[in-house]
Motif scaffolding. Structure first.
Motif, short mmCIF file in Angstrom:
data_model
loop_
_atom_site.label_atom_id
_atom_site.label_comp_id
_atom_site.label_asym_id
_atom_site.label_seq_id
_atom_site.Cartn_x
_atom_site.Cartn_y
_atom_site.Cartn_z
N GLN A 1 -90.25 -24.43 91.86
CA GLN A 1 -89.50 -23.21 91.32
C GLN A 1 -89.66 -21.94 91.73
O GLN A 1 -90.76 -22.01 92.17
N LEU A 2 -88.89 -20.71 92.35
CA LEU A 2 -89.19 -19.97 92.45
C LEU A 2 -89.18 -19.22 90.92
O LEU A 2 -88.41 -19.03 89.95
N ALA B 1 -85.74 -12.99 93.89
CA ALA B 1 -85.37 -11.96 94.98
C ALA B 1 -84.66 -11.67 96.42
O ALA B 1 -84.21 -10.84 96.59
N GLU B 2 -86.75 -12.64 97.10
CA GLU B 2 -86.71 -12.05 98.59
C GLU B 2 -85.68 -13.35 99.09
O GLU B 2 -84.91 -12.81 100.45
N ARG B 3 -85.26 -14.10 98.67
CA ARG B 3 -84.51 -14.94 98.97
C ARG B 3 -82.76 -15.09 99.23
O ARG B 3 -81.99 -14.93 99.83
N ARG C 1 -75.77 -19.42 93.01
CA ARG C 1 -75.46 -18.46 91.59
C ARG C 1 -75.03 -17.48 91.87
O ARG C 1 -74.39 -16.28 91.72
N VAL C 2 -76.81 -17.07 92.86
CA VAL C 2 -76.42 -15.30 93.10
C VAL C 2 -75.55 -14.99 94.28
O VAL C 2 -75.03 -14.35 93.85
N ALA C 3 -75.22 -16.04 95.19
CA ALA C 3 -74.94 -15.72 96.40
C ALA C 3 -73.87 -16.06 95.84
O ALA C 3 -72.97 -15.82 96.30
N VAL C 4 -72.71 -16.97 95.12
CA VAL C 4 -71.62 -16.59 93.95
C VAL C 4 -71.02 -15.80 93.31
O VAL C 4 -70.19 -14.51 93.82
N ILE C 5 -72.06 -14.95 92.49
CA ILE C 5 -72.65 -13.61 91.69
C ILE C 5 -71.80 -12.68 93.58
O ILE C 5 -71.06 -11.86 93.28
N LEU C 6 -72.89 -13.07 94.56
CA LEU C 6 -72.82 -11.50 95.46
C LEU C 6 -71.06 -11.68 95.56
O LEU C 6 -70.18 -10.84 96.33
#
Length: 141
Positions: free
Chosen positions: A4-5, A11-13, A49-54
């Protein structure tokens, strides 16, 4: 159990500020994470998911459109394609406007007049804009 992160690790990843991650969570773009001792714990899939948003932001989708896209992708059908069609039309329009602007600037750079306000092409374009012409129409004068 998968690693788990914390929000800081996510944020760092991903290179996204923790404040943005919290905001995206509020908007429902990122699923609400589990809490361990009050601290957010994201599954590793949250980074994707964050990469998709970006990626969607980089192609020009607003956050509300990102939310619509994500919701549409999880439902049967091709509702997301309609969003893409609208965005493609919007981008085509922006590209066309940018090309007109670029042509006008390039002509301005090639203007032989020392003072642009003495250039008949420039002053003609200004008069045309005052008369309600678009940049493209004004530039043709």
């Amino acid at each position: 159990m998968d690693e788990q992160l914390t929000i800081g690790e996510l944020a760092e990843r991903t290179g996204v500020a923790t404040s943005a991650l919290r905001y995206w969570e509020e908007l429902g773009l990122i699923p609400a994470p589990e809490r361990v001792s009050g601290q957010r714990r994201y599954p590793p899939s949250a980074a994707e998911r964050v990469a998709v948003i970006l990626l969607l932001r980089e192609v020009g989708l607003a956050l509300r459109e990102v939310r619509t896209f994500i919701a549409a992708r999880s439902e049967p059908g091709d509702g997301w394609r309609e969003l893409y069609r609208r965005k493609l039309a919007e981008l085509d329009e922006r590209i066309a406007r940018a090309q007109v602007a670029r042509t006008a600037i390039a002509h301005g750079m090639a203007c032989p007049h020392e003072n642009v306000f003495e250039c008949p092409a420039f002053t003609g374009a200004v008069r045309a804009r005052l008369a309600g012409a678009s940049l493209e129409e004004a530039h043709q004068h």
